[in-house]
Design an enzyme around this catalytic site. Structure first.
Site, short mmCIF file in Angstrom:
data_model
loop_
_atom_site.label_atom_id
_atom_site.label_comp_id
_atom_site.label_asym_id
_atom_site.label_seq_id
_atom_site.Cartn_x
_atom_site.Cartn_y
_atom_site.Cartn_z
N ARG A 148 0.86 -1.17 0.00
CA ARG A 148 0.00 0.00 0.00
C ARG A 148 0.90 1.23 0.00
O ARG A 148 2.05 1.18 0.46
CB ARG A 148 -0.91 0.01 1.22
CG ARG A 148 -1.88 -1.18 1.30
CD ARG A 148 -2.74 -1.10 2.55
NE ARG A 148 -3.68 -2.20 2.62
CZ ARG A 148 -3.43 -3.35 3.25
NH1 ARG A 148 -2.27 -3.53 3.86
NH2 ARG A 148 -4.34 -4.32 3.29
N LYS A 172 -2.24 -2.62 7.64
CA LYS A 172 -3.49 -2.21 8.29
C LYS A 172 -3.70 -2.96 9.60
O LYS A 172 -3.43 -4.15 9.69
CB LYS A 172 -4.68 -2.46 7.35
CG LYS A 172 -4.85 -1.40 6.27
CD LYS A 172 -6.13 -1.63 5.52
CE LYS A 172 -6.41 -0.53 4.51
NZ LYS A 172 -7.68 -0.73 3.81
N HIS A 245 -1.74 3.14 -6.58
CA HIS A 245 -2.66 2.03 -6.35
C HIS A 245 -2.81 1.16 -7.59
O HIS A 245 -3.00 -0.06 -7.50
CB HIS A 245 -4.03 2.57 -5.92
CG HIS A 245 -4.81 1.62 -5.08
ND1 HIS A 245 -4.35 1.14 -3.86
CD2 HIS A 245 -6.01 1.02 -5.28
CE1 HIS A 245 -5.25 0.31 -3.35
NE2 HIS A 245 -6.26 0.22 -4.19
N ARG A 248 -0.07 -1.30 -7.60
CA ARG A 248 -0.37 -2.37 -6.64
C ARG A 248 -1.28 -3.40 -7.32
O ARG A 248 -1.09 -4.61 -7.18
CB ARG A 248 -1.03 -1.79 -5.40
CG ARG A 248 -1.57 -2.82 -4.38
CD ARG A 248 -2.00 -2.07 -3.13
NE ARG A 248 -2.97 -2.79 -2.32
CZ ARG A 248 -2.66 -3.64 -1.35
NH1 ARG A 248 -1.39 -3.91 -1.09
NH2 ARG A 248 -3.60 -4.23 -0.64
N HIS A 271 -4.38 -8.57 2.63
CA HIS A 271 -5.84 -8.61 2.75
C HIS A 271 -6.24 -9.55 3.88
O HIS A 271 -5.77 -10.68 3.94
CB HIS A 271 -6.48 -9.12 1.45
CG HIS A 271 -6.44 -8.13 0.33
ND1 HIS A 271 -6.60 -8.48 -0.99
CD2 HIS A 271 -6.28 -6.78 0.33
CE1 HIS A 271 -6.52 -7.41 -1.74
NE2 HIS A 271 -6.34 -6.36 -0.97
N TYR A 280 -9.46 -10.06 -8.45
CA TYR A 280 -8.46 -10.27 -9.50
C TYR A 280 -8.71 -11.52 -10.33
O TYR A 280 -7.99 -11.78 -11.28
CB TYR A 280 -7.06 -10.33 -8.88
CG TYR A 280 -6.68 -9.05 -8.21
CD1 TYR A 280 -6.32 -7.93 -8.95
CD2 TYR A 280 -6.68 -8.93 -6.82
CE1 TYR A 280 -5.98 -6.73 -8.34
CE2 TYR A 280 -6.34 -7.75 -6.20
CZ TYR A 280 -6.00 -6.65 -6.96
OH TYR A 280 -5.68 -5.47 -6.36
#
Length: 302
Positions: A148, A172, A245, A248, A271, A280
């Site tokens: 990120r 995160k 992004h 990424r 994730h 994806y």
């Protein structure tokens, strides 16, 4: 106001128990503030299902996106569920409120050739050798790891000490993950470190791989965003659709297209839920379609 105090307690629980990121907490707080400002009831006990539905209908009329509406409803539902567990209310007025369905937009991505063009452009976009070498390192690391933006620009210097083949990333919710580095990314880092050691840095900025005079001590998101745009424009690419992004997404898309396991990609991207990674799979769908059209015997006879 009592509601504001209760919202703060709720947000603290999300941080402590579920490791919510700072951005997620800000979004939840904004959504709940918006909801409570729209209600006529001053106490939680007075808020009912119809009042929540009225807010949802009013919000829909403002032409808000389906994704944003879903997040607002989620914030409300989570809050009232928490309110019941804390015995602030005896029944949950948001229990029967349904989450709206929305079609998730496929992420923008780049071809391998476009990524290579971007990297080559970064080598001579700026008049400063220092900035060019730094920018190549930024793009090489991003494309090699799928980090990120915030994770990338705030990488500690110690994360790349000793020419590592992998780096430890804090993502995160303060979750840590190990991400491998490609040979070209390691080479770009090595070249950048040679120039970086000649820079005069503050005590704070010395701690980061990509130091800056910013308040944080490292290159900020906006700076890197503008850097990518400038490099894309110099490369003759559509700079309007290229961002950190998008790189990424290119990382994940190209891995999947070359046979990488979905769970591995999930881990590399950081994730928490596989559903975030499954967007994806459109790459696999295109590949399967191409495989059938190119190799199926009945199709080839036509």
């Amino acid at each position: 106001m009592l509601q504001k105090y209760q919202v703060e307690i709720f947000l603290e629980s999300l941080l402590a128990e579920k490791n919510f990121s700072a951005n997620s907490l800000v979004a939840y707080k904004r959504d709940l503030s918006d909801f409570f400002e729209s209600t006529s009831s001053k106490l939680l006990i007075d808020i009912n299902e119809e009042e929540i539905n009225q807010y949802i209908r009013k919000t829909k009329e403002s032409k808000i996106s389906a994704r944003s509406l879903a997040r607002k409803i989620s914030s409300i539902k989570h809050f009232f569920k928490f309110a019941v567990t804390e015995n602030w209310i005896s029944s949950n007025p948001g229990y029967r409120i349904r989450q709206p369905r929305f079609v998730q937009k496929l992420p923008e991505t780049l071809s391998i050739e476009q990524v290579e063009l971007l990297i080559n452009s970064a080598k001579n976009t700026d008049v400063s050798l220092l900035k060019n070498v730094r920018n190549v390192a930024l793009i090489e690391i991003l494309y090699a790891t799928g980090l990120r933006v915030t994770e990338l620009v705030s990488l500690p210097l110690e994360s790349v000490s000793g020419s590592p083949e992998v780096i430890l990333v804090k993502g995160k919710g303060r979750k840590e993950r190990i991400v491998p580095l490609s040979k070209t990314a390691r080479a770009a880092i090595k070249q950048w470190l040679k120039l970086r050691q000649k820079m005069t840095l503050s005590t704070k900025s010395k701690l980061y791989l990509f130091p800056s005079k910013s308040k944080s001590g490292f290159l900020n998101r906006e700076q890197f965003f503008n850097i990518i745009k400038r490099i894309a424009r110099h490369a003759g690419l559509d700079h309007e659709r290229i961002s950190p992004h998008v790189l990424r997404h290119a990382f994940a898309t190209h891995l999947l297209a070359n046979g990488a396991d979905m769970r591995i990609i999930q881990s590399l991207l950081g994730h928490s839920d596989i559903s975030s990674t499954q967007i994806y799979t459109h790459v696999l769908s295109d590949q399967k379609k191409s495989l059938v059209m190119d190799h199926h015997p009945l199709v080839r006879k036509k």
